[in-house]
Design an enzyme around this catalytic site. Sequence first.
Site, short mmCIF file in Angstrom:
data_model
loop_
_atom_site.label_atom_id
_atom_site.label_comp_id
_atom_site.label_asym_id
_atom_site.label_seq_id
_atom_site.Cartn_x
_atom_site.Cartn_y
_atom_site.Cartn_z
N HIS A 124 0.86 -1.18 0.00
CA HIS A 124 0.00 0.00 0.00
C HIS A 124 0.90 1.24 0.00
O HIS A 124 2.11 1.14 0.15
CB HIS A 124 -1.00 -0.01 1.16
CG HIS A 124 -0.43 0.14 2.53
ND1 HIS A 124 -1.11 0.70 3.57
CD2 HIS A 124 0.79 -0.21 3.00
CE1 HIS A 124 -0.34 0.69 4.64
NE2 HIS A 124 0.80 0.15 4.33
N ASP A 201 6.13 -4.52 7.13
CA ASP A 201 4.99 -3.64 7.40
C ASP A 201 3.88 -4.51 7.99
O ASP A 201 3.22 -5.26 7.29
CB ASP A 201 4.55 -2.98 6.08
CG ASP A 201 3.28 -2.15 6.23
OD1 ASP A 201 2.71 -2.12 7.34
OD2 ASP A 201 2.87 -1.55 5.23
N GLN A 204 -1.38 -4.56 8.87
CA GLN A 204 -2.53 -5.45 8.76
C GLN A 204 -2.37 -6.72 9.57
O GLN A 204 -3.33 -7.30 10.06
CB GLN A 204 -2.76 -5.84 7.28
CG GLN A 204 -3.35 -4.74 6.44
CD GLN A 204 -4.65 -4.21 7.01
OE1 GLN A 204 -5.43 -4.95 7.61
NE2 GLN A 204 -4.90 -2.93 6.83
N LYS A 227 -5.51 -0.37 14.41
CA LYS A 227 -5.97 -1.62 13.80
C LYS A 227 -5.88 -2.79 14.79
O LYS A 227 -6.30 -3.89 14.49
CB LYS A 227 -5.16 -1.93 12.54
CG LYS A 227 -5.45 -0.92 11.44
CD LYS A 227 -4.73 -1.19 10.15
CE LYS A 227 -4.95 0.01 9.23
NZ LYS A 227 -4.41 -0.16 7.91
N CYS A 365 -5.79 2.59 -0.72
CA CYS A 365 -4.43 3.13 -0.73
C CYS A 365 -3.44 2.13 -1.31
O CYS A 365 -2.30 2.01 -0.85
CB CYS A 365 -3.99 3.58 0.66
SG CYS A 365 -4.95 4.97 1.24
#
Lengths: 407, 150
Positions: A124, A201, A204, A227, A365
Amino acid sequence: MSSFPIDAIRADFPILSDKIRNKPLVYLDNAASCQKPQAVIDSLVQVYSHEYANIHRGVHTLSVRATDRFEAAREKVQHFINAASEKEIIFVRGATEAINLVAQSYGKSQLQAGDEILISAMEHHANIVPWQMLCQQIGAVLKVAPMNLQGELIFDDFVALLNSNTKLVAITHMSNALGTINPVEKIIAAAHAHNIPVLLDGAQAIPHLQVDVQALDCDFYVFSGHKLYGPSGVGVLYGKQALLSAMPPYQGGGDMIRRVTFAETEYAGLPHKFEAGTPAIAEVIGLGAAIDYVQQIGIDNIAQYEAELLAYATTLAAEIPALKIIGQAAEKGAILSFTLKRIHPHDIGTMLDSLGIAIRAGHHCAMPVMDFYGIPATGRASFAMYNTHREIDVLMQGIKSLIEVFG
Amino acid sequence: MFDDLRDLYQEVIFDHNRNPRNFRVIADADRQVEGFNPLCGDRLTLYVKIADHVITDISFQGEGCAISTASVSLLTEIVKGKTEQEAEELFTLFHEITTGKSEQLNLEALGKLAVLAGVREYPARVKCATLAWHTLDAALKNQAKSISTE
């Protein structure tokens, strides 16, 4: 899975009892941001009601109390991801700021013109743009490892792109647009074979997967609080201590100094070197409460339950001929990204909203991912621990109805 | 099932979404401008022919949601034959009504476009309806090769 305490969990989230447009809320936009349990809300109220002051410098009781809570949250994060030291936990605004910090501090000090940064085709924007900015600043080159139509990294191509010019690999642990869970152990091993550090990253992945940064041996790991059922405006950069120690500060001011004269500044040690200014005090403490909550349920239990939800949603989706699932990786988190024949995702989003169902409609995104599939956008239902099979039924019934309306 | 949405998705909108009018390229267009909404990926290209300040032909290509497709389709029908100034006035009126800045809803002046007035209740969708008009505005002012809603 009868043992998963879904009713008790739902009762912990006040917003889940609310109605939207006179219908029970079905919240399926968790990949964008998660709802908050009462424990997290209570922690914010508690801080602002009884424990609030600025941290680290006050000699008064409240400052000491707030500092203790703040640093206790750092230890919670440390244990949650199994970092070797609390010095390796840097509080930032979110995953995006963490990536920018690594790009501007590590990248600018360690990379030079001609060096290569390797990312993947499913990133993203937050794991693309900071590297593009760095490349423009220093003349480095951004390389992109391809994926296949299922949305899986083509591992052999990834390995083939590693070479003596590659100075950093930055890759998502789990794709927000597709749900793909990357084989990060293999990725890290392949990169380390060339002595290339790896940033994961985890924006998520962190609410869905057990993350052990020492077992993974990743060099940097980033995630956001919001999140993970925590407050927004706070996130974490994990970095190996040796790397962080060698990096120059990212921003100047406040907590990041040891001693300042007008002639020069002596920087603070880790982790404060990277925490300029007053941080999001209550939010960091709230993130600690969110971690407590998640650990009380158990991340493995959550992962297993969400896998059931995804399997159920995928099975029902397959029975709708006009529906196409975008992203069908073998290893996949609880995200159902889809298109409907001749119905734009924004129309899907508005129509489902009128039924009280919140999904995401857009490019998430991740515009290069949309370009790869030749679509402008997808509808995305993303699941959290508080979602139910019944809510997926409501979603699928809504989708069938709107297909009828559009004819 | 979607009773709440009757104001937003009127039958005229479904009709124009299924069968967009003037969906073609004008090879010798005087103006050709691309409109893009980066938030949702809606993309359209307007082709305009102008003679003596009158829009003699107008068409579009592109893809988007039902609201944006119906909006641009209706736009091409309505501004064809109008002067540049009349089209600009219509744009101003449409913009005011869809963004809720107009005190009184003069829906009659909008004609068929009134079916899009419902977006004022859906702030997230206003840009879908106005994209085509911003693109036309840019084309009439001959300002830009492409415009964006952001």
